[in-house]
Enzyme design. Sequence first.
Site, short mmCIF file in Angstrom:
data_model
loop_
_atom_site.label_atom_id
_atom_site.label_comp_id
_atom_site.label_asym_id
_atom_site.label_seq_id
_atom_site.Cartn_x
_atom_site.Cartn_y
_atom_site.Cartn_z
N LYS A 99 -12.93 -1.58 0.09
CA LYS A 99 -12.14 -0.73 -0.81
C LYS A 99 -12.85 -0.61 -2.16
CE LYS A 99 -7.80 -0.91 1.69
NZ LYS A 99 -7.40 -2.04 2.54
N SER B 71 0.79 -1.23 0.00
CA SER B 71 0.00 0.00 0.00
C SER B 71 0.82 1.28 0.00
CB SER B 71 -0.94 0.01 1.20
OG SER B 71 -0.18 0.06 2.38
N HIS C 171 -5.92 -4.38 -1.81
CA HIS C 171 -5.67 -3.19 -2.63
C HIS C 171 -5.62 -3.53 -4.13
CE1 HIS C 171 -5.02 0.24 -0.04
NE2 HIS C 171 -4.33 -0.50 0.79
C1 LIG Z 1 -7.35 -2.56 3.92
C2 LIG Z 1 -6.65 -3.84 4.08
C3 LIG Z 1 -7.09 -4.81 4.99
C4 LIG Z 1 -8.23 -4.55 5.94
O1 LIG Z 1 -9.45 -4.58 5.30
P1 LIG Z 1 -10.79 -4.28 6.15
O2 LIG Z 1 -11.85 -4.99 5.43
O3 LIG Z 1 -10.93 -2.80 6.17
O4 LIG Z 1 -10.55 -4.84 7.53
C5 LIG Z 1 -6.44 -6.04 5.03
N1 LIG Z 1 -5.39 -6.28 4.22
C6 LIG Z 1 -4.91 -5.37 3.37
C7 LIG Z 1 -3.75 -5.70 2.50
C8 LIG Z 1 -5.52 -4.12 3.27
O5 LIG Z 1 -5.04 -3.22 2.42
#
Ligand SMILES: *Cc1c(COP(=O)(O)O)cnc(C)c1O
Length: 396
Positions: free
Chosen positions: A242, A183, A211
Amino acid sequence: MYANMKQHLQAELKAIDEAGLYKNERIIVTPQSAEIKVESGQQVLNFCANNYLGLSDHPELIKAAKKALDERGYGMSSVRFICGTQDYHKKLEKTISEFFHTDDTILYASCFDANGGLFEPLFTADDAIVSDSLNHASIIDGVRLCKAKRYRYANADMADLEEKLKEAQAQRFRVIITDGVFSMDGNVAPMDRIMELAKKYDALVMVDESHSAGVVGKTGRGVTELYGILGQVDAITGTLGKAFGGAIGGFTTGRQEIIDMLRQRSRPYLFSNSIPPLVAAAGVRAFQLLQESNQLQDKLHENVDYFIGKMKGAGFEIKPTESAICAVMLYDARLSQEFADALLEEGIYVTGFFYPVVPKGEARIRVQLSSGHEREHLDKAINAFIKVGKEMKVIE
Ligand SMILES: *Cc1c(COP(=O)(O)O)cnc(C)c1O
């Protein structure tokens, strides 16, 4: 009783603030979108949401959610295995499996929970987990909850991964776990090499596509599409928070027996509530939209290419990326904060990241692009970057 604790917390909070690490929240008073209004009344363009496909306020998702709200009510008041499963939950699991070409899918309240409940049901002290050093916090926590032997390799460093796999040969099972997209830089995991090494050293492969799903690959199926290995990894975790509408919810999708075992033993699934019907129904619609047409993914890829092309042309240094994350390198921590503040004055909302979130001396502004952005939004952001960049002598 609280007095000592209060003093202790106040001192800690002060130290966080003095280190410049105190996190404040900006209050948005409109739907999450490309154009948002914050509480002060300022209208800004949003370039820091994970709203990669512009689905957070998409009319089709709102319609699906409203319909489910009317038909199936608000909440489930139950975990899945007692009385928390509706037709929409099963439909969403089926839709996700079809999307990723996997056997089956299990839903969680978040991807944090999916990762938290992934390892402990499958691996014991006899096994080994080999994890990328830049993996998401939820993977790190999930690994901690499992008794398997832990190995950590440097980010996307295949020589180091090979070393760790050699060291782990005495273990019963080995699993390589990696984020699909990291990220902070937006780089993708080198899945071709990971698959080769997994084969050579007899390891399972699991990828967190949070992501990358909806973003990477021609049709947005993530890094397994990008590397032509759809359906070949053992498990994928991902989020509905996301690209796929951005509400709430996570999933693990993969081999049948793995998903079956998670339904029996994964603690965040067994001991935490079902996602609400309206989220499941809108989730189904989100995946359907991606399958009906490639318009959203194509527009996102065009936006990324356009933005990066113009920014590089203006003289900015951008980290190599294959996602919708674009790291504009400034190196200096203070500069990154001042730059982000100046952009906000220009109506562009982005975040400056510096140590300890990124390595020392690698401060940057992270821009997240979306198919919700129109060309005029991108031009406005690029022009603001150029104006501030010249003022702060980052570019000529
Ligand atoms: C955003 C993210 C998460 C967490 O996701 P949520 O559904 O908001 O708990 C887990 N792993 C990665 C790689 C992320 O970018």
